[in-house]
Design a protein around this motif. Sequence first.
Motif, PDB file in Angstrom:
ATOM      1  N   LEU A  81     -10.398 -98.898 -91.859  1.00 51.07           N
ATOM      2  CA  LEU A  81     -10.147-100.103 -91.413  1.00 51.07           C
ATOM      3  C   LEU A  81     -10.406-101.178 -92.340  1.00 51.07           C
ATOM      4  CD1 LEU A  81     -12.198 -99.463 -88.192  1.00 51.07           C
ATOM      5  CD2 LEU A  81      -9.839 -99.434 -88.379  1.00 51.07           C
ATOM      6  N   GLY A  82      -9.463-102.084 -92.520  1.00 49.76           N
ATOM      7  CA  GLY A  82      -9.653-103.374 -93.447  1.00 49.76           C
ATOM      8  C   GLY A  82     -10.632-104.317 -92.559  1.00 49.76           C
ATOM      9  N   LYS A  83     -11.032-105.394 -93.470  1.00 50.90           N
ATOM     10  CA  LYS A  83     -12.131-106.364 -92.987  1.00 50.90           C
ATOM     11  C   LYS A  83     -11.253-107.135 -91.744  1.00 50.90           C
ATOM     12  CE  LYS A  83     -15.040-107.820 -95.792  1.00 50.90           C
ATOM     13  NZ  LYS A  83     -15.923-108.789 -96.898  1.00 50.90           N
ATOM     14  N   ASP A  84     -10.186-107.219 -91.791  1.00 51.76           N
ATOM     15  CA  ASP A  84      -9.636-107.868 -90.323  1.00 51.76           C
ATOM     16  C   ASP A  84      -9.164-106.972 -89.475  1.00 51.76           C
ATOM     17  OD1 ASP A  84      -9.788-110.400 -92.068  1.00 51.76           O
ATOM     18  OD2 ASP A  84      -7.919-110.039 -93.034  1.00 51.76           O
ATOM     19  N   ASP A  85      -9.388-105.813 -89.612  1.00 52.47           N
ATOM     20  CA  ASP A  85      -8.941-104.963 -88.460  1.00 52.47           C
ATOM     21  C   ASP A  85     -10.095-104.907 -87.271  1.00 52.47           C
ATOM     22  OD1 ASP A  85      -6.688-104.343 -89.955  1.00 52.47           O
ATOM     23  OD2 ASP A  85      -7.651-102.780 -90.913  1.00 52.47           O
ATOM     24  N   VAL A  86      -9.764-103.971 -86.410  1.00 50.23           N
ATOM     25  CA  VAL A  86     -10.803-103.823 -85.344  1.00 50.23           C
ATOM     26  C   VAL A  86     -12.036-103.153 -86.084  1.00 50.23           C
ATOM     27  CG1 VAL A  86      -9.128-103.251 -83.875  1.00 50.23           C
ATOM     28  CG2 VAL A  86     -10.132-101.321 -84.828  1.00 50.23           C
ATOM     29  N   THR A  87     -13.204-103.315 -85.341  1.00 48.49           N
ATOM     30  CA  THR A  87     -14.565-102.824 -85.987  1.00 48.49           C
ATOM     31  C   THR A  87     -14.451-101.214 -85.809  1.00 48.49           C
ATOM     32  OG1 THR A  87     -15.605-103.188 -83.932  1.00 48.49           O
ATOM     33  CG2 THR A  87     -15.599-104.899 -85.421  1.00 48.49           C
ATOM     34  N   VAL A  88     -15.374-100.685 -86.516  1.00 53.09           N
ATOM     35  CA  VAL A  88     -15.604 -99.287 -86.623  1.00 53.09           C
ATOM     36  C   VAL A  88     -15.997 -98.974 -85.262  1.00 53.09           C
ATOM     37  CG1 VAL A  88     -16.867 -97.313 -87.386  1.00 53.09           C
ATOM     38  CG2 VAL A  88     -16.460 -99.111 -88.921  1.00 53.09           C
ATOM     39  N   ASP A  89     -16.860 -99.346 -84.311  1.00 48.35           N
ATOM     40  CA  ASP A  89     -17.126 -98.818 -83.135  1.00 48.35           C
ATOM     41  C   ASP A  89     -16.087 -99.171 -82.126  1.00 48.35           C
ATOM     42  OD1 ASP A  89     -17.578-101.684 -83.294  1.00 48.35           O
ATOM     43  OD2 ASP A  89     -19.365-101.919 -81.947  1.00 48.35           O
ATOM     44  N   GLN A  90     -15.055-100.033 -82.255  1.00 44.28           N
ATOM     45  CA  GLN A  90     -13.902-100.102 -81.558  1.00 44.28           C
ATOM     46  C   GLN A  90     -13.048 -98.830 -81.666  1.00 44.28           C
ATOM     47  OE1 GLN A  90     -12.776-104.140 -82.566  1.00 44.28           O
ATOM     48  NE2 GLN A  90     -13.445-105.097 -80.935  1.00 44.28           N
ATOM     49  N   ALA A  91     -12.726 -98.792 -83.081  1.00 39.80           N
ATOM     50  CA  ALA A  91     -11.867 -97.607 -83.222  1.00 39.80           C
ATOM     51  C   ALA A  91     -12.491 -96.375 -83.014  1.00 39.80           C
ATOM     52  CB  ALA A  91     -11.645 -97.726 -84.950  1.00 39.80           C
ATOM     53  N   LYS A  93     -14.070 -95.712 -80.092  1.00 39.64           N
ATOM     54  CA  LYS A  93     -13.752 -95.542 -78.733  1.00 39.64           C
ATOM     55  C   LYS A  93     -12.250 -95.125 -78.625  1.00 39.64           C
ATOM     56  CE  LYS A  93     -16.975 -99.456 -77.235  1.00 39.64           C
ATOM     57  NZ  LYS A  93     -17.154-100.719 -76.763  1.00 39.64           N
ATOM     58  N   ILE A  94     -11.605 -95.418 -79.604  1.00 39.37           N
ATOM     59  CA  ILE A  94     -10.139 -94.984 -79.567  1.00 39.37           C
ATOM     60  C   ILE A  94      -9.872 -93.610 -79.752  1.00 39.37           C
ATOM     61  CG2 ILE A  94      -7.885 -95.441 -80.432  1.00 39.37           C
ATOM     62  CD1 ILE A  94      -8.442 -98.351 -80.656  1.00 39.37           C
ATOM     63  N   LEU A  95     -10.632 -93.314 -80.990  1.00 39.51           N
ATOM     64  CA  LEU A  95     -10.297 -92.157 -81.646  1.00 39.51           C
ATOM     65  C   LEU A  95     -11.319 -91.033 -81.213  1.00 39.51           C
ATOM     66  CD1 LEU A  95      -9.612 -93.287 -85.084  1.00 39.51           C
ATOM     67  CD2 LEU A  95      -7.995 -92.055 -83.600  1.00 39.51           C
ATOM     68  N   GLY A  96     -12.764 -91.117 -80.568  1.00 41.26           N
ATOM     69  CA  GLY A  96     -13.610 -90.179 -80.404  1.00 41.26           C
ATOM     70  C   GLY A  96     -14.257 -89.999 -81.597  1.00 41.26           C
ATOM     71  N   PRO A  97     -15.642 -88.899 -81.013  1.00 44.21           N
ATOM     72  CA  PRO A  97     -16.412 -88.712 -81.976  1.00 44.21           C
ATOM     73  C   PRO A  97     -16.123 -87.676 -83.385  1.00 44.21           C
ATOM     74  CG  PRO A  97     -16.493 -87.285 -80.215  1.00 44.21           C
ATOM     75  CD  PRO A  97     -15.660 -88.112 -79.874  1.00 44.21           C
ATOM     76  N   ASP A  98     -14.975 -87.102 -83.111  1.00 42.58           N
ATOM     77  CA  ASP A  98     -14.793 -86.151 -84.263  1.00 42.58           C
ATOM     78  C   ASP A  98     -13.502 -86.570 -85.481  1.00 42.58           C
ATOM     79  OD1 ASP A  98     -16.067 -84.255 -82.869  1.00 42.58           O
ATOM     80  OD2 ASP A  98     -14.509 -83.666 -81.748  1.00 42.58           O
ATOM     81  N   LYS A  99     -13.164 -87.892 -85.236  1.00 43.91           N
ATOM     82  CA  LYS A  99     -12.359 -88.226 -86.156  1.00 43.91           C
ATOM     83  C   LYS A  99     -13.005 -89.046 -87.391  1.00 43.91           C
ATOM     84  CE  LYS A  99      -8.273 -86.782 -84.542  1.00 43.91           C
ATOM     85  NZ  LYS A  99      -7.374 -85.839 -85.057  1.00 43.91           N
ATOM     86  N   ILE A 100     -12.488 -89.241 -88.485  1.00 44.64           N
ATOM     87  CA  ILE A 100     -12.902 -89.949 -89.407  1.00 44.64           C
ATOM     88  C   ILE A 100     -12.768 -91.413 -89.542  1.00 44.64           C
ATOM     89  CG2 ILE A 100     -13.004 -90.154 -92.027  1.00 44.64           C
ATOM     90  CD1 ILE A 100     -12.063 -87.072 -91.930  1.00 44.64           C
TER      91      ILE A 100
END
Length: 212
Positions: A81-91, A93-100
Amino acid sequence: MIEKLQFITQQNEKFTHLTAMEAALKAGVKWVQLRVKDQSADVVTDHAFKAMQLCDEYGAKLIINDYPLIAKETGAAGVHLGKDDVTVDQARKILGPDKIIGGTANTVQDIIGHERNGADYIGLGPFRFTTTKKKLSPVLGLEGYRQILKECTKRGIRVPIIAIGGIEIIDIPSLLGAGVYGIAASSLIIRNDISNTIKTINEILKVEKHYA
């Protein structure tokens, strides 16, 4: 596991994103970030599916730049994620706990925020000026890395820090000595003999202790 050498795709007069990726994979790269800018989501998705085939063939991890939904759709290992993308916690929620999930940082405060939100690694930079990125954050230089990594150590921050931005082979030992976990490279790899460059970088990264 976060790889110490991360190859970021770009295209030039010699390579497309996918041909550059394949050449790097053949030379032993095990982590590729697909970074396709200024294209539609459909184009990025098409590249991502083809990139997944290549990474599966060579046993490498694929990270998608900017697009957590495309990372999920294509089965990639994760997203950066770049500085203008969604936040890490938002991502997350989309990807789940196992993705990097990785995030871009330029300051200690950026790093603190990413770690708090659960980033698996952080790309800190730029080290020096680079034409690869249009909206370039302030250049850090070696002293900037030393100061930031010292502060991270003081605060007990343990998330892997990947140096990025205009890095040359001669810079890598000093960056490791400053405390970075590894490096991300793009132009450095594709403008030189890819196989020899990757071999040299990996040999440097295998040395456990460097001095800044």
